[in-house]
Design an enzyme around this catalytic site. Structure first.
Site, short mmCIF file in Angstrom:
data_model
loop_
_atom_site.label_atom_id
_atom_site.label_comp_id
_atom_site.label_asym_id
_atom_site.label_seq_id
_atom_site.Cartn_x
_atom_site.Cartn_y
_atom_site.Cartn_z
N MET A 141 0.82 -1.21 0.00
CA MET A 141 0.00 0.00 0.00
C MET A 141 0.86 1.26 0.00
SD MET A 141 -3.17 -0.62 2.62
CE MET A 141 -2.11 -0.84 4.03
N LEU A 142 1.76 1.34 0.97
CA LEU A 142 2.53 2.57 1.15
C LEU A 142 3.51 2.80 0.01
CD1 LEU A 142 3.16 5.04 2.83
CD2 LEU A 142 4.74 3.64 4.18
N ALA A 193 9.12 -4.53 4.34
CA ALA A 193 9.01 -5.02 5.72
C ALA A 193 8.30 -6.37 5.76
CB ALA A 193 8.24 -4.03 6.59
N ASP A 246 4.56 1.72 15.51
CA ASP A 246 4.23 1.94 16.91
C ASP A 246 4.52 0.70 17.76
OD1 ASP A 246 1.98 0.85 15.32
OD2 ASP A 246 1.00 0.68 17.27
N TYR A 276 7.17 -9.17 16.20
CA TYR A 276 7.19 -8.18 15.13
C TYR A 276 7.81 -6.87 15.63
CZ TYR A 276 5.37 -4.52 12.06
OH TYR A 276 5.24 -3.42 11.25
N LYS A 333 11.31 -5.00 14.34
CA LYS A 333 11.34 -3.63 13.83
C LYS A 333 12.27 -2.75 14.66
CE LYS A 333 9.06 -1.99 10.95
NZ LYS A 333 9.32 -1.74 9.51
#
Length: 286
Positions: free
Chosen positions: A1-2, A48, A90, A113, A117
């Site tokens: 998407m991004l 990612a 986040d 996860y 990250k």
């Protein structure tokens, strides 16, 4: 998407860019990555491992992409003299706060996860102290991939009511809005206006998944009362979710940029796009 929205935002700004898919580049391959970033002024990393639940049983594989791969990319950018805009999450935070997390807040991921990250974030800070930008985002939705908003709208024709979690708090963020802000940050970095470090790329305001689903229905002309609140205990997942994922946005001012707009405004803009409108059409019209 991004990634697709970042390329669209760059095109809108008249900026030459090269977009590489997973099939085009293995970010864990140092030689391939060095070749890919050669000559770039800014690199935006949207690659990612995003299967949060899958990471619980495959943390090594997730860390290879989200941690080791980012280190390889950061090292290549350092060698090439390129700025790196790395998209993080986040989930590197513990999720137990009651006020928005500052960019300087202590990390403490509650799942594999998030740990994977965080390894990536640490690599950027270590290898690119003056040219590395970590942009944490959350609750993304957009036109080009599976996401919560699309799922809720897609279920509208098949279910009378939906039970949605109302005890997880966050900031729903439209990928198109975030993409535009990433482009602005990259330009500010090149101009020497944006200091390196952590930025929070989420919508302003806050809500819950329940609140997001109701607003999506309301804006789409559906009855929001069809969305009913429930708790996280009703939807047990392999990976723990942070209960509070509201992020503060103070760092943008240092780059001369405004925080992203409020989540309701972003959602209204997004739902005006054809891809979301098509989800509400009867099957014969889709």
């Amino acid at each position: 998407m991004l990634g697709r929205d970042v390329l669209a935002a760059l095109a809108d700004a008249g900026i030459e860019a090269v977009g590489l898919r997973r099939a085009d580049l293995d970010i864990t391959d140092p030689a391939a990555v060095r070749s890919a970033v050669e000559g770039a002024a800014v690199v935006v990393n949207c690659a990612a491992w995003t299967d949060v639940d899958g990471a619980e049983s495959a943390e090594t594989a997730a860390t290879a992409v989200n941690g080791t791969g980012v280190r390889v990319l950061a090292a290549a950018c350092a060698e090439a003299g390129a700025r790196l805009l790395h998209v993080s999450t986040d989930y590197v935070l513990p999720g137990d706060a009651t006020e928005p997390y500052a960019e300087s807040a202590a990390t403490g991921p509650v799942n594999a996860y998030g740990r994977s990250k965080l390894v990536g974030e640490q690599a950027v800070a270590e290898l690119l102290p003056y040219d590395g930008y970590v942009v944490r985002t959350a609750w993304l939705y957009g036109e080009h991939g599976p996401n919560f908003v699309a799922t809720m709208l897609g279920l509208a024709a098949r279910r009378d009511h939906l039970d949605v979690v109302d005890d997880q708090h966050g900031q729903p963020t439209w990928t198109r809005a975030l993409a535009a802000r990433l482009v602005e940050l990259g330009l500010a970095a090149l101009a020497g206006r944006a200091p390196a470090g952590v930025y929070h790329g989420t919508a302003s305001g806050r809500t819950t998944w329940f609140g997001l689903a109701r607003e999506a229905y309301r804006l789409s002309g559906l009855d929001p009362e069809r969305i009913r609140p429930t708790t996280s205990e009703a939807f047990v997942r392999p990976a723990a979710r942070p209960a509070f994922s509201v992020l503060g946005h103070d760092r943008w001012a240092r780059a001369g940029l405004e925080p992203l707009p409020g989540w309701q405004a972003q959602l209204a803009d997004a739902l005006g796009r054809p891809a979301f409108a098509d989800l509400l059409k009867p099957p014969s019209e889709s």
